[in-house]
Enzyme design. Sequence first.
Site: not given
Ligand code: SAH
Length: 482
Positions: A76, A82, A85, A168, A312, A341, A411, A438
């Site tokens: 790119c 940018c 990346c 992009c 995702q 989450y 997550d 992440c």
């Molecule tokens: N497991 C899902 C989302 C992961 S992203 C996937 O893979 O698609 C993290 C998520 O946590 C988001 O949707 C966000 O809204 C949520 N989140 C953030 N803080 C939180 C909390 N204190 N309790 C519950 N969920 C929460």
Amino acid sequence: MEFSGYKKNDIVTVNIEDIGNDGEGIGRADGYTLFIKDAVIGDKVKAQITKCGKNYGYARVEKVVTPSPFRVSPKCAFHRQCGGCQIQAMQYERQLVWKENKVRENLMRIGGFAAERINAVMEHIAGMEEPWHYRNKAQFPIGYDRDGNLIAGFYAGRTHDIIANTDCLLGPAENREILEAVLSYMKENRVSAYRETTGEGLVRHVLIRSGFFSGEIMVCLVINGKRLPAEDKLVETLTKLQFSERRIVSISVSVNTEKTNVIMGKKIRLLWGNEYMEDSLKVMNLSGHGETEAAQTEERIIFRISPLSFYQVNPRQTEKLYCLALEYAQLTGKETVCDLYCGIGTISLFMAKRAGKVYGVEIVPQAIEDARENARRNQITNAEFYVGKAEEVLPELFERKGIRPDVIVVDPPRKGCDEKCLETMIAMQPERIVYVSCDPATLARDLKILCGGGYEIRRVRAVDQFGHTCHIETIVALSRIK
Ligand code: SAH
């Protein structure tokens, strides 16, 4: 003050040994650490110091004396300006090695785990087969260049100057035509772009989401006002576009009149098509676990995705990640699983296919509505969803409802899990915990707590979701020590 013996404007020659969190090269001059933008691991560079701190400083590359063997010419043309990346100038294979090492280092430094222990459980990072055109979502700022021409593109790193680039390489090829169509609609109908400095003007961003499997595309214009002039013309321009494998199914606007860095407004108004787009993910068997008919016939889970919900961004790698989550969970069909989450229920529904019962917890009410709908859509009846903070809902599930999960999956966003959440997880004594992260630093911090509470790490694997950027996704399996 000079602590290092160096001062601003000094010229130094350094070997780049590592890369920092924002992609800058890290090297040492007589033991003094310097962060040097646009340098690649393995480079020998002549650099000029731009800022001197007590323990470290910043410098700018004057000249690459000996280029790193891992340097590649970036595909790119805008990669240096940018902000997207950060490490495109480094060979993809080397990016993967760096990410894997970063996880290892964090586990040792922050988590306090011994090198031998980490080496025993760490698996090779799962990289992408094709690290381009992998993103299913992009948000392009709309604005003006210096000459006042209407442009769409990307923010330059650390600033809000827009670099005109509709092509992009991380996103699908169709994005370009869609953006050009939006710009031509704006020109023909004299629609203004938002100016951040004054807060005037209308169009702020264009969000484009693509279903890599379904072929559905969603376009949402974020506007600084209630409506667009000639909305029918926008619809007409966009619906005329023809792509070989995909089609636009949803056109909407999101109203955001606040002076804020948050891109999307809180409400969505549909202009044409469906309120949601759909896509699906394949449930794969990565190893011999659960050799059912799923191994032969393709099994997919369909998700409806609204402009505001989290999904995702790299669907091919997400399939690998979720299937690893399934494998790490070692389900036989009877287990109770908590998925904290859970977003729109993605991991929950993967788990529900192989578990007795799944409880999903998520803070965003809209996402939970989507999760429930996704369960119905896929005829999954053994998943239940709760709105609320994980750290508040989990204790309720435990104390009030008496739920005793065999497996807990988490997550969390980058800041990791709340301590109360971790404490409750430990108190619930599940056999296994699967941690999807992440951010390797908060992951390491949380693993230290879990391992202090009677768990041990069994498997660790990074899964590259974000090639050419510094973002790192990791999955970890823990089990309870008997
Ligand atoms: N497991 C899902 C989302 C992961 S992203 C996937 O893979 O698609 C993290 C998520 O946590 C988001 O949707 C966000 O809204 C949520 N989140 C953030 N803080 C939180 C909390 N204190 N309790 C519950 N969920 C929460």
